[in-house]
Every structure is written in structure tokens, then in C-alpha cells.
Write an enzyme that holds these catalytic residues in place. Sequence first.
Site, PDB file in Angstrom:
ATOM      1  CG  LEU A  50       1.881   1.336   9.756  1.00 23.36           C
ATOM      2  CD1 LEU A  50       1.506   2.810   9.803  1.00 23.36           C
ATOM      3  CD2 LEU A  50       3.359   1.157  10.052  1.00 23.36           C
ATOM      4  CG  ASP A  51      -3.744   1.530   6.545  1.00 21.04           C
ATOM      5  OD1 ASP A  51      -4.479   1.083   7.445  1.00 21.04           O
ATOM      6  OD2 ASP A  51      -3.982   2.588   5.941  1.00 21.04           O
TER       7      ASP A  51
END
Length: 319
Positions: A50-51
Site C-alpha cells: 500500500l503506497d
Amino acid sequence: MNDPVSARKKRIDIDGVLLLDKPAGLSSNDALIRVKRIFHAKKAGHTGTLDPFATGLLPLCFGEATKFSQDLLDADKTYETVVHLGVQTTTGDTEGDIVMASEVHGLTRDGIEAVLSRFRGNILQVPPMYSALKRDGKPLYEYARAGLELEREARPVTVHELVLLDCFPPFLTLQVTCSKGTYIRVLGEDIGRALGCGAHLKSLRRTRVGTLTLASAVTLDGLARMAETGDGHPARVLEPVDYLLSSFPSVRLDATQTNRFRNGQRLSAVREAIDVSAGPGRRRVYAAESGVFLGTAQLRSDGVLAPERLVSLARFSEY
């Protein structure tokens, strides 16, 4: 003199799944390291990145559960995102430098909906340069940081759902349910380009991974407080090892079948009167008497139940 190394708390075996509500500013790996440290866990892994600027659901696997993390890598995901129209950045999100800014005029909800319709279903996406995809063994973001732009092939992805939740230009709030490999940053940029004004993501929050949701997720701060106050071991918030597999039908084996299955032997569902409940496909397998999870198997079209991934029962109660 005390040995600082021996004074460290010993790493322990922990098995299960944690649903973490990841905060902004941390990579998925950094978040995993922090939770692993809180739990003093020996073995852990996450189920897909997840960024760093994004928040939301990040399932973490510990011990035996790591054997099944691949299942969530392939799962559909749901996000809520705010798209900032009229501003483009180098990364497609708030972490990049602004490369273009313009006024946003004349957009209507109907016009925006018409553009969004073009991004539903099967579409092609060009992966961003600021991504972990590798070229010649090096992630693309390393080339991007060096000022290099490499040619990338468009890849097919599926946007199952794209809902306009709010429309207050220059901001659009969207809910997106998509297949694995979909870049929401790229989707936001492409929508901005189609609207003729460019765009980047102001925020991104993942709310669902497969059948898992944020409803029972915990925060890093919450876990840290539990550890500091001694309010029970943080591992009490772990879901069981088979938690990631709830969408697969289950099979229960008697004692003799359990022993054979654990030794890697294939079982004939017809000859051995095993209730497999449906057609070919993946199964969760349990010992009938104790209910202990044994692992996964593939039910073949010929009715044979073939062991796939088995858990080690050494740390579990007697099956």
C-alpha cells in the site's frame, strides 16, 4: 555487566492474521516491521503493498499464516480516493513535485459521469514510473529518481466499480473496486487527462481486500498502547491462520484421513465418502474431531483431493 543482546526480548512464534489500519507516511514494509517488533514475532509478511501516502487496510500474516498470503495478492481491492483536478505531480499523488497547474472550469456532474463510464470494466493502464515494478532487476522508482523515463507496456486491469461519491471541483471523491495490479494513481491521472485538466490523488484509503474490511482493523497506536499498558498480549487481536481462506469451501477429514493428508497423500472423495460440497476447486481442510485447520487442497475434476499447502501442527493443540 548486563549483555544488551541477551536483554532483548526473545522472538516468539505467533500464528495468525492482523488487519492493520495503516497510517499515512509509512511503507507497507515499515508498518510490518513495527508490528513485528510490538509482537516480538519471529516470522511475518504482508499481503501486498500500500503506497506510503495511502492509509487503510493492510492485512499482515504471522507464522503459519504467511503460507497463504498469496491468496490476498490476487484478490480484488476497494478504495476511496480524492482526486485533485487541475494539478499534476511527478508521482501522481501528494508526494511528488507539481509539474502542471491550471484552473478547472465548466465541469458538470453529468460530464464527469460520462468520462468515468470510460474507465469501468476492462481497461488498459500504463504502470507509473514511481512504482516497485522491476526492469533489469531494479525497481522503476529508482530510474524515476535518477530522472529517467522508461517505456512501459500498457497492462489489462479491471475496474469492477467506479462510483462518484462527491463532486466539488476541483475535487472528486471516488470509490473504486478493482482487480489486482490496478494503480489508483494512474486511474486518477487518466481521469484528469480525459477531463482535459490533469489530476493527482489528494488522498487514498483502502477499505477492502477480498472479503476483508476495515471494520475490525487496528491501528499502530492502538497496538503500541496495548503493549505499553500490558492490557493483554497484542497478539490477542490476531485472527486465525485460516482467516484469509474464508471464501473457499471446507472439507472435514476423519482421524485416518487426517494422518494420510498430513503426510501428503491424495484422497478419493468418492471412495472415502468425503463430503466436498461442490465442484472442483480449492478447499480448506480440517480434522473433523478437533476442528483443527490442516491446510489447503485442490479438489480435482476426477474427485481426488490433493494436498496443497499444509500447516505445521507442532505449535497447535493436539489434533
